[in-house]
Design an enzyme around this catalytic site. Sequence first.
Site, PDB file in Angstrom:
ATOM      1  N   LYS A 106      42.108  47.316  91.736  1.00 58.24           N
ATOM      2  CA  LYS A 106      43.386  46.596  91.571  1.00 58.24           C
ATOM      3  C   LYS A 106      44.378  47.377  90.709  1.00 58.24           C
ATOM      4  O   LYS A 106      45.585  47.310  90.921  1.00 58.24           O
ATOM      5  CB  LYS A 106      43.159  45.214  90.970  1.00 58.24           C
ATOM      6  N   GLY A 135      37.408  38.781  93.730  1.00 59.00           N
ATOM      7  CA  GLY A 135      36.033  39.119  94.103  1.00 59.00           C
ATOM      8  C   GLY A 135      35.639  38.730  95.513  1.00 59.00           C
ATOM      9  O   GLY A 135      36.161  39.262  96.489  1.00 59.00           O
ATOM     10  N   GLU A 191      33.924  42.044  78.645  1.00 57.57           N
ATOM     11  CA  GLU A 191      33.515  43.436  78.543  1.00 57.57           C
ATOM     12  C   GLU A 191      33.609  43.902  77.094  1.00 57.57           C
ATOM     13  O   GLU A 191      34.244  43.252  76.255  1.00 57.57           O
ATOM     14  CB  GLU A 191      34.421  44.293  79.423  1.00 57.57           C
ATOM     15  N   LYS A 206      46.536  41.787  89.798  1.00 63.25           N
ATOM     16  CA  LYS A 206      46.197  40.945  90.957  1.00 63.25           C
ATOM     17  C   LYS A 206      47.428  40.174  91.445  1.00 63.25           C
ATOM     18  O   LYS A 206      47.636  40.015  92.656  1.00 63.25           O
ATOM     19  CB  LYS A 206      45.058  39.998  90.576  1.00 63.25           C
ATOM     20  N   GLY A 308      31.551  40.132  89.672  1.00 65.87           N
ATOM     21  CA  GLY A 308      30.095  40.302  89.746  1.00 65.87           C
ATOM     22  C   GLY A 308      29.740  41.263  90.879  1.00 65.87           C
ATOM     23  O   GLY A 308      30.474  41.372  91.867  1.00 65.87           O
TER      24      GLY A 308
HETATM   25  P1  NDP Z   1      31.206  50.468  86.987  1.00 65.89           P
HETATM   26  O1  NDP Z   1      31.756  50.990  85.704  1.00 65.89           O
HETATM   27  O2  NDP Z   1      30.009  49.599  86.928  1.00 65.89           O
HETATM   28  O3  NDP Z   1      30.843  51.714  87.935  1.00 65.89           O
HETATM   29  C1  NDP Z   1      31.712  52.810  88.068  1.00 65.89           C
HETATM   30  C2  NDP Z   1      31.009  53.900  88.864  1.00 65.89           C
HETATM   31  O4  NDP Z   1      31.901  54.980  89.028  1.00 65.89           O
HETATM   32  C3  NDP Z   1      29.749  54.454  88.195  1.00 65.89           C
HETATM   33  O5  NDP Z   1      28.728  54.640  89.121  1.00 65.89           O
HETATM   34  C4  NDP Z   1      30.216  55.823  87.657  1.00 65.89           C
HETATM   35  O6  NDP Z   1      29.188  56.797  87.587  1.00 65.89           O
HETATM   36  C5  NDP Z   1      31.225  56.189  88.712  1.00 65.89           C
HETATM   37  N1  NDP Z   1      32.207  57.171  88.247  1.00 65.89           N
HETATM   38  C6  NDP Z   1      33.011  57.099  87.161  1.00 65.89           C
HETATM   39  N2  NDP Z   1      33.788  58.188  87.091  1.00 65.89           N
HETATM   40  C7  NDP Z   1      33.443  58.971  88.137  1.00 65.89           C
HETATM   41  C8  NDP Z   1      33.876  60.244  88.595  1.00 65.89           C
HETATM   42  N3  NDP Z   1      34.836  60.927  87.953  1.00 65.89           N
HETATM   43  N4  NDP Z   1      33.323  60.744  89.717  1.00 65.89           N
HETATM   44  C9  NDP Z   1      32.353  60.082  90.367  1.00 65.89           C
HETATM   45  N5  NDP Z   1      31.908  58.859  89.991  1.00 65.89           N
HETATM   46  C10 NDP Z   1      32.444  58.328  88.878  1.00 65.89           C
HETATM   47  O7  NDP Z   1      32.412  49.755  87.749  1.00 65.89           O
HETATM   48  P2  NDP Z   1      32.371  48.433  88.662  1.00 65.89           P
HETATM   49  O8  NDP Z   1      31.355  48.594  89.717  1.00 65.89           O
HETATM   50  O9  NDP Z   1      32.311  47.252  87.777  1.00 65.89           O
HETATM   51  O10 NDP Z   1      33.841  48.450  89.272  1.00 65.89           O
HETATM   52  C11 NDP Z   1      34.191  49.317  90.330  1.00 65.89           C
HETATM   53  C12 NDP Z   1      35.568  48.904  90.868  1.00 65.89           C
HETATM   54  O11 NDP Z   1      35.501  47.572  91.360  1.00 65.89           O
HETATM   55  C13 NDP Z   1      36.708  48.914  89.850  1.00 65.89           C
HETATM   56  O12 NDP Z   1      37.899  49.311  90.473  1.00 65.89           O
HETATM   57  C14 NDP Z   1      36.797  47.451  89.421  1.00 65.89           C
HETATM   58  O13 NDP Z   1      38.081  47.091  88.934  1.00 65.89           O
HETATM   59  C15 NDP Z   1      36.497  46.764  90.739  1.00 65.89           C
HETATM   60  N6  NDP Z   1      35.995  45.407  90.607  1.00 65.89           N
HETATM   61  C16 NDP Z   1      34.897  45.160  89.854  1.00 65.89           C
HETATM   62  C17 NDP Z   1      34.410  43.865  89.749  1.00 65.89           C
HETATM   63  C18 NDP Z   1      33.184  43.564  88.949  1.00 65.89           C
HETATM   64  O14 NDP Z   1      32.814  42.370  88.877  1.00 65.89           O
HETATM   65  N7  NDP Z   1      32.515  44.561  88.341  1.00 65.89           N
HETATM   66  C19 NDP Z   1      35.080  42.732  90.434  1.00 65.89           C
HETATM   67  C20 NDP Z   1      36.207  43.127  91.251  1.00 65.89           C
HETATM   68  C21 NDP Z   1      36.651  44.419  91.309  1.00 65.89           C
HETATM   69  P3  NDP Z   1      27.941  56.622  86.588  1.00 65.89           P
HETATM   70  O15 NDP Z   1      27.120  55.494  87.148  1.00 65.89           O
HETATM   71  O16 NDP Z   1      27.211  57.919  86.673  1.00 65.89           O
HETATM   72  O17 NDP Z   1      28.529  56.325  85.260  1.00 65.89           O
HETATM   73  N1  HSE Z   2      37.389  41.456  84.644  1.00 65.26           N
HETATM   74  C1  HSE Z   2      37.648  40.724  85.858  1.00 65.26           C
HETATM   75  C2  HSE Z   2      37.515  39.221  85.579  1.00 65.26           C
HETATM   76  C3  HSE Z   2      36.675  41.180  86.935  1.00 65.26           C
HETATM   77  O1  HSE Z   2      37.141  38.824  84.457  1.00 65.26           O
HETATM   78  O2  HSE Z   2      37.830  38.423  86.447  1.00 65.26           O
HETATM   79  C4  HSE Z   2      37.146  40.871  88.308  1.00 65.26           C
HETATM   80  O3  HSE Z   2      38.280  41.569  88.683  1.00 65.26           O
END
Ligand code: NDP
Ligand code: HSE
Length: 434
Positions: A106, A135, A191, A206, A308
């Site tokens: 986002k 989500g 977080e 959003k 999640g």
């Molecule tokens: P995480 O921090 O859990 O995971 C990020 C991943 O990106 C990790 O695997 C990390 O590697 C990898 N990474 C970071 N930098 C690099 C790089 N330079 N090159 C390659 N890989 C890299 O993030 P989330 O899964 O929580 O979120 C991912 C996306 O989804 C974000 O845009 C977030 O805003 C969105 N999102 C997340 C939600 C949630 O509930 N978590 C809900 C809705 C949207 P490593 O594992 O080695 O550190």
């Molecule tokens: N940090 C966000 C929330 C995750 O609390 O809703 C989903 O975008």
Amino acid sequence: MPGEDGSVRVALLGCGTVGSEVTRVLIDDADELAARIGAKVELAGIAVRRPDKHPELPQHLLTADAGALVESDVDVVVELIGGIEPVRDWLLTALRKGKAVVTANKALLSEHSAELAEAAGISGADLYYEASVAGAIPLLRPLRESLAGDRITRVMGIVNGTTNYILSAMDSTGAGYADTLDEASRLGYAEADPTADVDGYDAASKAAILASLAFHTRVTASDVHREGIAGISASDIAAARLLNRTVKLLAICERVQADDGTESVSARVHPVMIPRTHQLAGVNGAFNAVYVEADAAGELMFYGQGAGGAPTASAVLGDLVAAARNRVAGGRGPRESAHAALPVRPMGQTPTRYHISLDVADRAGVLAQVAQAFATHDVSIAAVRQRDRTSTASLVIVTHSAPDAALRATVEEIGKLDVVREVVSVMRVEGEDS
Ligand code: NDP
Ligand code: HSE
């Protein structure tokens, strides 16, 4: 077109909270997905920052070089890293080469959707981002496709689970903001750095995405008026409770019509008092819910888990299946449009309603002085309630709709009146009183 063996080759960038769930489904449910798509989905590579920290993943797929993976022979790039750079560059490269992009990012979309959409438009690639807002809830596709023949007038909802958890807890326990945030962090709802959530940046991103799709206009996060929840006190929550209301952080996107008929878009994120009978008042904890109002459809409500790993992966996989099906069919899916290009109305000119709670001296003429401040700024009062204390009175005023700047100026003037001991709480209100 799919590869020579008929498979759709996917590059996964990022394998954290969301990416690991996407990977699990791609591996465990490969046959089921192939049957739905009409072609096998082949996971061609997984880029992470630290490959050595992922013994659970197929080692031959891992790389730390996301840029090279994007450039390789893949059909779809699924981006689950987050942030702006270097992700923006990788996704522009993918789209310019005609590869479909699926992302949950986002932050990136709310600032750079115009150039991403342009790159996708030129090469004819798909750009999908259902997971970026709310989500698991199917919301962006309904706005872009199902409601494409209607005229959307309003999109309003709870799009940040962390702040909704905190406000729900403050409401149910009566505790203050700082204590509740500590508890939310301890339980893993907030977080380590909760700034993006509690200061409203996440919700503003959003809101920008929602307003852009709903009103066929490019709205960026910087166009969205943003206020977070750090200033919400236990007395704000108590003041709301006295009025049979509760406090929610809402994203509100509206089509606003001026007297001369010209239209503009208003997009804002701020705490709001809503009646406890309002459907959004019953959305508690980390859940999300979004109201959409459209001319023909009337009111629609979308509700579910807004974050999640698994819920977000559901939305990502839905986009991936759509992109893969389009590849198999040899085309691309419906694209969004920004043809309306409506101006964004500044917050000061946006009509809002205020709830103001004051401690005032309890003597003749006080109410008249307070009422004069409202009249000076052309703000109409909808309701006044007074409760006597020992030497002061507690005054609660709810206004009719007025430009936000006029309401702010009124509050400023009231705060300077000698007869006003304290401005206890000021908050915008939505919804009818029951
Ligand atoms: P995480 O921090 O859990 O995971 C990020 C991943 O990106 C990790 O695997 C990390 O590697 C990898 N990474 C970071 N930098 C690099 C790089 N330079 N090159 C390659 N890989 C890299 O993030 P989330 O899964 O929580 O979120 C991912 C996306 O989804 C974000 O845009 C977030 O805003 C969105 N999102 C997340 C939600 C949630 O509930 N978590 C809900 C809705 C949207 P490593 O594992 O080695 O550190
Ligand atoms: N940090 C966000 C929330 C995750 O609390 O809703 C989903 O975008």
